[in-house]
Motif scaffolding. Sequence first.
Motif, PDB file in Angstrom:
ATOM      1  N   SER A 215      23.085  -6.900   0.207  1.00 49.73           N
ATOM      2  CA  SER A 215      24.135  -5.892   0.276  1.00 49.73           C
ATOM      3  C   SER A 215      23.500  -4.538   0.569  1.00 49.73           C
ATOM      4  CB  SER A 215      24.920  -5.840  -1.037  1.00 49.73           C
ATOM      5  OG  SER A 215      24.056  -5.533  -2.120  1.00 49.73           O
ATOM      6  N   ARG A 216      24.302  -3.484   0.600  1.00 48.50           N
ATOM      7  CA  ARG A 216      23.782  -2.146   0.835  1.00 48.50           C
ATOM      8  C   ARG A 216      23.109  -1.613  -0.422  1.00 48.50           C
ATOM      9  NH1 ARG A 216      26.305  -0.430   5.558  1.00 48.50           N
ATOM     10  NH2 ARG A 216      25.742   1.735   5.237  1.00 48.50           N
ATOM     11  N   VAL A 217      22.207  -0.676  -0.250  1.00 49.45           N
ATOM     12  CA  VAL A 217      21.529  -0.043  -1.375  1.00 49.45           C
ATOM     13  C   VAL A 217      22.499   0.951  -2.028  1.00 49.45           C
ATOM     14  CG1 VAL A 217      19.574   1.376  -2.100  1.00 49.45           C
ATOM     15  CG2 VAL A 217      19.305  -0.263  -0.212  1.00 49.45           C
ATOM     16  N   SER A 218      22.633   0.869  -3.327  1.00 47.22           N
ATOM     17  CA  SER A 218      23.513   1.787  -4.037  1.00 47.22           C
ATOM     18  C   SER A 218      22.899   3.174  -4.077  1.00 47.22           C
ATOM     19  CB  SER A 218      23.756   1.291  -5.464  1.00 47.22           C
ATOM     20  OG  SER A 218      24.360   0.014  -5.468  1.00 47.22           O
ATOM     21  N   LYS A 219      23.734   4.169  -4.269  1.00 42.18           N
ATOM     22  CA  LYS A 219      23.246   5.530  -4.423  1.00 42.18           C
ATOM     23  C   LYS A 219      22.493   5.683  -5.738  1.00 42.18           C
ATOM     24  CE  LYS A 219      26.425   8.348  -1.674  1.00 42.18           C
ATOM     25  NZ  LYS A 219      27.345   9.505  -1.731  1.00 42.18           N
ATOM     26  N   GLU A 220      21.694   6.746  -5.781  1.00 46.51           N
ATOM     27  CA  GLU A 220      20.933   7.107  -6.978  1.00 46.51           C
ATOM     28  C   GLU A 220      19.999   5.986  -7.421  1.00 46.51           C
ATOM     29  OE1 GLU A 220      23.663   8.372  -9.972  1.00 46.51           O
ATOM     30  OE2 GLU A 220      24.415  10.049  -8.800  1.00 46.51           O
ATOM     31  N   ARG A 221      19.333   5.421  -6.439  1.00 51.03           N
ATOM     32  CA  ARG A 221      18.304   4.416  -6.714  1.00 51.03           C
ATOM     33  C   ARG A 221      16.948   4.975  -6.300  1.00 51.03           C
ATOM     34  NH1 ARG A 221      21.898   2.624  -9.239  1.00 51.03           N
ATOM     35  NH2 ARG A 221      22.788   0.519  -9.173  1.00 51.03           N
ATOM     36  N   ASP A 222      15.916   4.556  -7.018  1.00 52.39           N
ATOM     37  CA  ASP A 222      14.551   4.923  -6.660  1.00 52.39           C
ATOM     38  C   ASP A 222      14.029   3.924  -5.632  1.00 52.39           C
ATOM     39  OD1 ASP A 222      14.448   7.053  -8.527  1.00 52.39           O
ATOM     40  OD2 ASP A 222      14.093   5.598 -10.133  1.00 52.39           O
ATOM     41  N   LEU A 223      13.474   4.431  -4.527  1.00 54.73           N
ATOM     42  CA  LEU A 223      12.950   3.577  -3.466  1.00 54.73           C
ATOM     43  C   LEU A 223      11.461   3.841  -3.310  1.00 54.73           C
ATOM     44  CD1 LEU A 223      15.784   4.131  -0.834  1.00 54.73           C
ATOM     45  CD2 LEU A 223      15.548   2.227  -2.416  1.00 54.73           C
ATOM     46  N   LYS A 224      10.674   2.791  -3.453  1.00 58.14           N
ATOM     47  CA  LYS A 224       9.231   2.909  -3.294  1.00 58.14           C
ATOM     48  C   LYS A 224       8.799   2.021  -2.129  1.00 58.14           C
ATOM     49  CE  LYS A 224       4.892   2.953  -5.909  1.00 58.14           C
ATOM     50  NZ  LYS A 224       4.267   2.714  -7.234  1.00 58.14           N
ATOM     51  N   PHE A 225       8.630   2.641  -0.960  1.00 60.29           N
ATOM     52  CA  PHE A 225       8.228   1.912   0.232  1.00 60.29           C
ATOM     53  C   PHE A 225       6.724   1.651   0.201  1.00 60.29           C
ATOM     54  CE2 PHE A 225      12.049   4.230   1.237  1.00 60.29           C
ATOM     55  CZ  PHE A 225      12.814   3.301   1.922  1.00 60.29           C
ATOM     56  N   PHE A 226       6.325   0.524   0.754  1.00 63.48           N
ATOM     57  CA  PHE A 226       4.897   0.204   0.769  1.00 63.48           C
ATOM     58  C   PHE A 226       4.557  -0.652   1.974  1.00 63.48           C
ATOM     59  CE2 PHE A 226       7.065  -3.001  -1.763  1.00 63.48           C
ATOM     60  CZ  PHE A 226       6.538  -4.204  -1.320  1.00 63.48           C
ATOM     61  N   VAL A 227       3.291  -0.573   2.354  1.00 61.89           N
ATOM     62  CA  VAL A 227       2.770  -1.389   3.448  1.00 61.89           C
ATOM     63  C   VAL A 227       2.394  -2.744   2.866  1.00 61.89           C
ATOM     64  CG1 VAL A 227       1.026  -1.583   5.255  1.00 61.89           C
ATOM     65  CG2 VAL A 227       1.904   0.669   4.604  1.00 61.89           C
ATOM     66  N   GLN A 228       3.140  -3.755   3.252  1.00 62.53           N
ATOM     67  CA  GLN A 228       2.937  -5.080   2.676  1.00 62.53           C
ATOM     68  C   GLN A 228       1.809  -5.851   3.352  1.00 62.53           C
ATOM     69  OE1 GLN A 228       6.394  -7.623   2.937  1.00 62.53           O
ATOM     70  NE2 GLN A 228       5.812  -8.773   1.136  1.00 62.53           N
ATOM     71  N   ARG A 229       1.659  -5.642   4.660  1.00 60.16           N
ATOM     72  CA  ARG A 229       0.649  -6.385   5.411  1.00 60.16           C
ATOM     73  C   ARG A 229       0.137  -5.521   6.545  1.00 60.16           C
ATOM     74  NH1 ARG A 229       0.810  -9.185  10.007  1.00 60.16           N
ATOM     75  NH2 ARG A 229       3.072  -8.971  10.171  1.00 60.16           N
ATOM     76  N   THR A 230      -1.163  -5.576   6.810  1.00 63.09           N
ATOM     77  CA  THR A 230      -1.763  -4.750   7.859  1.00 63.09           C
ATOM     78  C   THR A 230      -2.535  -5.555   8.902  1.00 63.09           C
ATOM     79  OG1 THR A 230      -3.755  -4.389   6.501  1.00 63.09           O
ATOM     80  CG2 THR A 230      -1.978  -2.750   6.333  1.00 63.09           C
ATOM     81  N   ASP A 231      -2.413  -6.887   8.913  1.00 63.68           N
ATOM     82  CA  ASP A 231      -3.083  -7.706   9.938  1.00 63.68           C
ATOM     83  C   ASP A 231      -4.583  -7.422  10.040  1.00 63.68           C
ATOM     84  OD1 ASP A 231      -0.952  -9.229  10.644  1.00 63.68           O
ATOM     85  OD2 ASP A 231      -0.599  -8.312  12.590  1.00 63.68           O
ATOM     86  N   HIS A 232      -5.240  -7.205   8.890  1.00 63.04           N
ATOM     87  CA  HIS A 232      -6.696  -7.023   8.865  1.00 63.04           C
ATOM     88  C   HIS A 232      -7.158  -5.837   9.709  1.00 63.04           C
ATOM     89  CE1 HIS A 232      -6.639 -10.894   6.908  1.00 63.04           C
ATOM     90  NE2 HIS A 232      -6.078 -11.443   7.955  1.00 63.04           N
ATOM     91  N   ILE A 233      -6.423  -4.744   9.662  1.00 64.82           N
ATOM     92  CA  ILE A 233      -6.846  -3.549  10.381  1.00 64.82           C
ATOM     93  C   ILE A 233      -8.115  -3.011   9.731  1.00 64.82           C
ATOM     94  CG2 ILE A 233      -6.216  -1.206  11.067  1.00 64.82           C
ATOM     95  CD1 ILE A 233      -3.308  -2.044  10.937  1.00 64.82           C
ATOM     96  N   PRO A 234      -9.190  -2.830  10.486  1.00 65.05           N
ATOM     97  CA  PRO A 234     -10.446  -2.360   9.875  1.00 65.05           C
ATOM     98  C   PRO A 234     -10.317  -0.921   9.379  1.00 65.05           C
ATOM     99  CG  PRO A 234     -10.629  -2.435  12.274  1.00 65.05           C
ATOM    100  CD  PRO A 234      -9.330  -3.087  11.932  1.00 65.05           C
ATOM    101  N   GLU A 235     -10.766  -0.697   8.169  1.00 60.70           N
ATOM    102  CA  GLU A 235     -10.755   0.657   7.616  1.00 60.70           C
ATOM    103  C   GLU A 235     -11.978   1.422   8.134  1.00 60.70           C
ATOM    104  OE1 GLU A 235      -9.743   1.155   3.549  1.00 60.70           O
ATOM    105  OE2 GLU A 235      -8.708  -0.764   3.427  1.00 60.70           O
ATOM    106  N   PRO A 236     -11.940   2.754   8.107  1.00 57.25           N
ATOM    107  CA  PRO A 236     -10.883   3.601   7.556  1.00 57.25           C
ATOM    108  C   PRO A 236      -9.770   3.860   8.561  1.00 57.25           C
ATOM    109  CG  PRO A 236     -12.698   4.958   8.286  1.00 57.25           C
ATOM    110  CD  PRO A 236     -13.125   3.536   8.531  1.00 57.25           C
ATOM    111  N   PHE A 237      -8.576   4.156   8.046  1.00 59.40           N
ATOM    112  CA  PHE A 237      -7.457   4.568   8.882  1.00 59.40           C
ATOM    113  C   PHE A 237      -6.530   5.436   8.034  1.00 59.40           C
ATOM    114  CE2 PHE A 237      -6.497   0.248   7.285  1.00 59.40           C
ATOM    115  CZ  PHE A 237      -5.374   0.511   6.513  1.00 59.40           C
ATOM    116  N   ASP A 238      -5.672   6.185   8.704  1.00 57.82           N
ATOM    117  CA  ASP A 238      -4.701   7.047   8.035  1.00 57.82           C
ATOM    118  C   ASP A 238      -3.301   6.463   8.179  1.00 57.82           C
ATOM    119  OD1 ASP A 238      -6.612   8.996   7.278  1.00 57.82           O
ATOM    120  OD2 ASP A 238      -6.521   9.891   9.278  1.00 57.82           O
ATOM    121  N   ILE A 239      -2.448   6.754   7.199  1.00 56.33           N
ATOM    122  CA  ILE A 239      -1.078   6.263   7.206  1.00 56.33           C
ATOM    123  C   ILE A 239      -0.123   7.456   7.252  1.00 56.33           C
ATOM    124  CG2 ILE A 239       0.669   4.945   5.942  1.00 56.33           C
ATOM    125  CD1 ILE A 239      -1.565   3.329   4.683  1.00 56.33           C
ATOM    126  N   TYR A 240       0.808   7.406   8.178  1.00 61.55           N
ATOM    127  CA  TYR A 240       1.835   8.443   8.305  1.00 61.55           C
ATOM    128  C   TYR A 240       3.216   7.802   8.112  1.00 61.55           C
ATOM    129  CZ  TYR A 240      -1.489  11.891  10.165  1.00 61.55           C
ATOM    130  OH  TYR A 240      -2.532  12.772  10.316  1.00 61.55           O
TER     131      TYR A 240
END
Length: 299
Positions: A215-240
């Motif tokens: 369903s749709r996300v209700s109002k007044e909820r905390d949302l914590k977005f995250f990178v779940q998978r990076t396909d073995h990208i070699p570090e170092p790298f920056d995230i925007y």
Amino acid sequence: MPAFRLDDGRFRYPDSNDGGSWEVCNPIAEKKAVNILNQERNRNLKNLAKMVRSWKDTHGVPLSGMLIDTLAYRFFQSNREYDESGYASYKYLVKDFFAYLVDQPAEKEFWRAPGSGSEVYKGGKFIPKAKKALRKCREALDDENQADKKWREIFGKKFPVKKVVTKVEESARDYRDTEQSIEDMFPLNIQYGIELDANIGKDNRMLALLSKLTSRVSKERDLKFFVQRTDHIPEPFDIYWKVKNIGPEAERKDMIRGQITKGGRYQEERSDFSGEHYVECYIIKDGFCIARESISVPI
């Protein structure tokens, strides 16, 4: 890189991955095969490959340039409908090519390059994004009034659109358009795929994952977005990150946003405005955007 020509016309070159090895390639045979078929198909092969590269960079599709050329080559080998077609047929050409991508076996790991027969491996899952592109192609063909908008959604902001802004529309615009484009900040060189998700919570309690929500996300909820998978990208790298609020409520409160900011693997937000919002994430390495992904947030 250094390469050594062999007696049979191929080249031996060093590969530093996985401890190092010497590999063999035959770019001359590949170039010759592509050029021959391109001329036989009214130069449509190379034009299609360029358009697919724009789609790849716009949507972060994990396809190498060599695999794009290989798949486009195989498509024209199996399809004679566009042998002599011009630009007027390209809307049907790209639609049929995305359908061709969708029909590729999901478990297949590599394709044979034209001319050389070398193994060209995929960088990640491209069929789900090809399905979205195919759906938008069909929407563009079904609704001429929305066609330019849909083509731009597929191929990026460089796709030209015809837009007429009346004085009424201009005066009604009482919010600031602050959206930024990653293309204006870093050159694109998409090589990897990434996956995003978000924890939905309230009062320090996790309620659900955004990807599992039906369903749709209700109002007044905390949302914590995250990178779940990076396909073995070699570090170092920056995230925007980019957070874009869409809809009348966000416009009325002048909270469209859309600015791109440097961050970490997590981006915390709140579900304050109703609308079809989205969040985008970019991986920047050595001055290039090498991966990008977006996730819808319907509130």
